[in-house]
Design a protein around this motif. Structure first.
Motif, PDB file in Angstrom:
ATOM      1  N   ASP A  58     -42.015  60.954  -1.648  1.00 26.21           N
ATOM      2  CA  ASP A  58     -41.426  59.819  -0.922  1.00 26.21           C
ATOM      3  C   ASP A  58     -40.784  58.787  -1.849  1.00 26.21           C
ATOM      4  O   ASP A  58     -40.149  57.838  -1.374  1.00 26.21           O
ATOM      5  CB  ASP A  58     -42.501  59.115  -0.079  1.00 26.21           C
ATOM      6  CG  ASP A  58     -43.048  60.024   1.016  1.00 26.21           C
ATOM      7  OD1 ASP A  58     -42.273  60.858   1.525  1.00 26.21           O
ATOM      8  OD2 ASP A  58     -44.250  59.900   1.347  1.00 26.21           O
ATOM      9  N   SER A  59     -40.971  58.941  -3.165  1.00 33.06           N
ATOM     10  CA  SER A  59     -40.379  57.976  -4.108  1.00 33.06           C
ATOM     11  C   SER A  59     -38.855  58.028  -4.019  1.00 33.06           C
ATOM     12  O   SER A  59     -38.274  59.079  -3.744  1.00 33.06           O
ATOM     13  CB  SER A  59     -40.820  58.290  -5.541  1.00 33.06           C
ATOM     14  OG  SER A  59     -42.224  58.218  -5.647  1.00 33.06           O
ATOM     15  N   ALA A  60     -38.230  56.879  -4.271  1.00 36.09           N
ATOM     16  CA  ALA A  60     -36.763  56.789  -4.182  1.00 36.09           C
ATOM     17  C   ALA A  60     -36.104  57.600  -5.300  1.00 36.09           C
ATOM     18  O   ALA A  60     -36.671  57.760  -6.377  1.00 36.09           O
ATOM     19  CB  ALA A  60     -36.346  55.327  -4.277  1.00 36.09           C
ATOM     20  N   PRO A  61     -34.906  58.114  -5.046  1.00 31.09           N
ATOM     21  CA  PRO A  61     -34.191  58.847  -6.094  1.00 31.09           C
ATOM     22  C   PRO A  61     -33.554  57.912  -7.118  1.00 31.09           C
ATOM     23  O   PRO A  61     -33.364  56.728  -6.850  1.00 31.09           O
ATOM     24  CB  PRO A  61     -33.101  59.591  -5.329  1.00 31.09           C
ATOM     25  CG  PRO A  61     -32.858  58.767  -4.109  1.00 31.09           C
ATOM     26  CD  PRO A  61     -34.161  58.109  -3.769  1.00 31.09           C
ATOM     27  N   ALA A  62     -33.235  58.476  -8.274  1.00 31.91           N
ATOM     28  CA  ALA A  62     -32.471  57.731  -9.287  1.00 31.91           C
ATOM     29  C   ALA A  62     -30.998  57.892  -8.956  1.00 31.91           C
ATOM     30  O   ALA A  62     -30.594  58.918  -8.401  1.00 31.91           O
ATOM     31  CB  ALA A  62     -32.748  58.306 -10.661  1.00 31.91           C
ATOM     32  N   HIS A  63     -30.204  56.896  -9.315  1.00 32.34           N
ATOM     33  CA  HIS A  63     -28.767  57.042  -9.057  1.00 32.34           C
ATOM     34  C   HIS A  63     -27.998  57.219 -10.358  1.00 32.34           C
ATOM     35  O   HIS A  63     -26.933  56.651 -10.560  1.00 32.34           O
ATOM     36  CB  HIS A  63     -28.247  55.889  -8.198  1.00 32.34           C
ATOM     37  CG  HIS A  63     -28.698  55.995  -6.778  1.00 32.34           C
ATOM     38  ND1 HIS A  63     -28.201  56.945  -5.907  1.00 32.34           N
ATOM     39  CD2 HIS A  63     -29.660  55.332  -6.088  1.00 32.34           C
ATOM     40  CE1 HIS A  63     -28.816  56.842  -4.734  1.00 32.34           C
ATOM     41  NE2 HIS A  63     -29.708  55.877  -4.823  1.00 32.34           N
ATOM     42  N   ASP A  64     -28.574  58.032 -11.247  1.00 31.28           N
ATOM     43  CA  ASP A  64     -27.810  58.470 -12.422  1.00 31.28           C
ATOM     44  C   ASP A  64     -27.152  59.803 -12.039  1.00 31.28           C
ATOM     45  O   ASP A  64     -27.261  60.244 -10.898  1.00 31.28           O
ATOM     46  CB  ASP A  64     -28.724  58.600 -13.650  1.00 31.28           C
ATOM     47  CG  ASP A  64     -29.927  59.510 -13.409  1.00 31.28           C
ATOM     48  OD1 ASP A  64     -29.973  60.191 -12.348  1.00 31.28           O
ATOM     49  OD2 ASP A  64     -30.818  59.561 -14.273  1.00 31.28           O
ATOM     50  N   PHE A  65     -26.505  60.473 -12.992  1.00 29.68           N
ATOM     51  CA  PHE A  65     -25.769  61.696 -12.653  1.00 29.68           C
ATOM     52  C   PHE A  65     -26.674  62.774 -12.043  1.00 29.68           C
ATOM     53  O   PHE A  65     -26.389  63.313 -10.975  1.00 29.68           O
ATOM     54  CB  PHE A  65     -25.024  62.258 -13.878  1.00 29.68           C
ATOM     55  CG  PHE A  65     -24.592  63.688 -13.683  1.00 29.68           C
ATOM     56  CD1 PHE A  65     -23.722  64.028 -12.648  1.00 29.68           C
ATOM     57  CD2 PHE A  65     -25.092  64.701 -14.491  1.00 29.68           C
ATOM     58  CE1 PHE A  65     -23.350  65.349 -12.421  1.00 29.68           C
ATOM     59  CE2 PHE A  65     -24.727  66.014 -14.270  1.00 29.68           C
ATOM     60  CZ  PHE A  65     -23.850  66.342 -13.239  1.00 29.68           C
ATOM     61  N   ILE A  66     -27.792  63.093 -12.712  1.00 31.29           N
ATOM     62  CA  ILE A  66     -28.645  64.174 -12.215  1.00 31.29           C
ATOM     63  C   ILE A  66     -29.347  63.780 -10.908  1.00 31.29           C
ATOM     64  O   ILE A  66     -29.498  64.596 -10.001  1.00 31.29           O
ATOM     65  CB  ILE A  66     -29.674  64.630 -13.279  1.00 31.29           C
ATOM     66  CG1 ILE A  66     -28.951  65.343 -14.434  1.00 31.29           C
ATOM     67  CG2 ILE A  66     -30.700  65.584 -12.694  1.00 31.29           C
ATOM     68  CD1 ILE A  66     -28.327  66.697 -14.086  1.00 31.29           C
ATOM     69  N   GLY A  67     -29.758  62.525 -10.800  1.00 28.10           N
ATOM     70  CA  GLY A  67     -30.354  62.042  -9.556  1.00 28.10           C
ATOM     71  C   GLY A  67     -29.403  62.244  -8.382  1.00 28.10           C
ATOM     72  O   GLY A  67     -29.773  62.802  -7.343  1.00 28.10           O
ATOM     73  N   ASN A  68     -28.154  61.841  -8.578  1.00 27.22           N
ATOM     74  CA  ASN A  68     -27.138  62.007  -7.529  1.00 27.22           C
ATOM     75  C   ASN A  68     -26.856  63.479  -7.243  1.00 27.22           C
ATOM     76  O   ASN A  68     -26.636  63.859  -6.094  1.00 27.22           O
ATOM     77  CB  ASN A  68     -25.838  61.281  -7.905  1.00 27.22           C
ATOM     78  CG  ASN A  68     -25.989  59.767  -7.797  1.00 27.22           C
ATOM     79  OD1 ASN A  68     -26.774  59.269  -6.997  1.00 27.22           O
ATOM     80  ND2 ASN A  68     -25.250  59.028  -8.616  1.00 27.22           N
ATOM     81  N   CYS A  69     -26.884  64.291  -8.298  1.00 24.62           N
ATOM     82  CA  CYS A  69     -26.691  65.736  -8.136  1.00 24.62           C
ATOM     83  C   CYS A  69     -27.773  66.307  -7.211  1.00 24.62           C
ATOM     84  O   CYS A  69     -27.478  67.073  -6.292  1.00 24.62           O
ATOM     85  CB  CYS A  69     -26.729  66.424  -9.503  1.00 24.62           C
ATOM     86  SG  CYS A  69     -26.762  68.236  -9.408  1.00 24.62           S
ATOM     87  N   CYS A  70     -29.032  65.909  -7.449  1.00 21.69           N
ATOM     88  CA  CYS A  70     -30.155  66.396  -6.628  1.00 21.69           C
ATOM     89  C   CYS A  70     -30.051  65.919  -5.177  1.00 21.69           C
ATOM     90  O   CYS A  70     -30.364  66.669  -4.252  1.00 21.69           O
ATOM     91  CB  CYS A  70     -31.493  65.965  -7.224  1.00 21.69           C
ATOM     92  SG  CYS A  70     -31.846  66.750  -8.811  1.00 21.69           S
ATOM     93  N   ILE A  71     -29.580  64.678  -4.987  1.00 20.64           N
ATOM     94  CA  ILE A  71     -29.390  64.144  -3.629  1.00 20.64           C
ATOM     95  C   ILE A  71     -28.359  64.999  -2.885  1.00 20.64           C
ATOM     96  O   ILE A  71     -28.595  65.432  -1.744  1.00 20.64           O
ATOM     97  CB  ILE A  71     -28.923  62.659  -3.668  1.00 20.64           C
ATOM     98  CG1 ILE A  71     -30.024  61.758  -4.247  1.00 20.64           C
ATOM     99  CG2 ILE A  71     -28.528  62.181  -2.269  1.00 20.64           C
ATOM    100  CD1 ILE A  71     -29.552  60.351  -4.603  1.00 20.64           C
TER     101      ILE A  71
END
Length: 301
Positions: free
Chosen positions: A131-144
């Protein structure tokens, strides 16, 4: 019950091991790949994700899709072109299959997909749950984007299961051989501060988790694919040195040097991701290698 399974990315490291395990259990396994396969027990259908081409017969009779396809995240430097390739090889690929399912009759009821533990990014000592929020770096956004593309399958009323995969430990590839090489040369040392958490998992537990997901129809949504006892980069390097009977004495490799060598990709080794395995354990999954010492002992024998 034996299943008819289509694997994307079946020729990759995890894909090969998973294919073998599934065949041993009596399942039918087909691959979707850019090039003809070499395994006589597996039928390979061809696709070209960039050009939007796919063999329409790949889903004939298939009830389960396991989506592992994706360009290697740490294989090449992150140019803009490579970044596009990393994202699209994960998102456009599953969209191609869903496009096919829109146009023709099929029996698919389950999609099990890889995602990445780097969804959470660099979070220090925070214990990260699903449930933790995602990161909005490149890989975080890729996973989203990756998970969003997989979730498009909900239009077909599918059971969708996603595993946010940690650092899979095996001598056959991935991060471990790169980590072990300096240790073998007797210059084993932590990277950066060495305090960053490494969200690792033994390759057998990773395979077993896919099998667990396949056999457990109640399992849906997202789960962290990590061992229950995370370690710091320093602890992991020390554990490898101990297992290989090599000294562990060299000074830390400074972060600036890693950034200089790897550019933006340095975040993969300098970032701290302490991910929890509690949700998958609560679902009934039992780890064979919960701690780093037992995992390395099995790997290096």
């Amino acid at each position: 019950m034996n299943k008819n399974i289509l694997i994307t990315g079946g020729s990759g490291l995890l894909g090969r091991q998973l294919t073998k395990a599934l065949l041993n259990l009596g399942h039918t396994v087909n691959h979707l790949s850019r090039s003809p396969g070499k395994d006589p027990h597996v039928k390979t259908f061809l696709w070209d994700v960039d050009k939007g081409r796919i063999d329409e017969h790949c889903i004939d009779g298939v009830d389960t899709i396991i989506h592992l396809a994706g360009a290697g995240i740490a294989d090449k430097r992150w140019t803009d072109e490579r970044k596009r390739e990393i994202v699209e090889s994960r998102t456009k690929s599953i969209s191609l299959i869903y496009g096919l399912m829109t146009d023709k009759a099929h029996k698919v009821h389950t999609v099990i997909s890889a995602s990445g533990i780097n969804y959470y990014g660099n979070r220090g000592n925070q214990l990260l749950t699903e449930d933790s929020a995602p990161a909005h770096d490149f890989i975080g956004n890729c996973c989203i984007e990756w998970e969003k593309a997989v979730d498009e399958g909900k239009q077909f009323d599918l059971r969708i299961l996603k595993f946010r995969t940690g650092v899979v430990l095996t001598t056959e590839g991935g991060a471990l051989p790169q980590l072990a090489l300096p240790v073998k040369l007797a210059v084993g040392s932590p990277l950066g501060t060495g305090k960053q958490w490494v969200p690792w998992i033994h390759h057998q537990d990773a395979i077993d988790m896919y099998l667990f997901g396949l056999g457990n129809e109640q399992l849906t949504g997202v789960y962290n694919m990590v061992a229950p006892l995370p370690v710091s980069n320093k602890e992991m390097t020390a554990a490898v040195a101990k297992q290989l009977h090599r000294p562990f004495w060299a000074p830390n490799v400074p972060a600036f040097l890693i950034k200089l060598l790897f550019g933006e990709m340095a975040s993969l080794v300098l970032g701290s991701t302490k991910a929890s395995a509690q949700k998958i354990e609560a679902a009934g999954f039992k780890f064979k290698y919960p701690d780093i010492a037992s995992a390395l002992k099995e790997i290096y024998g």
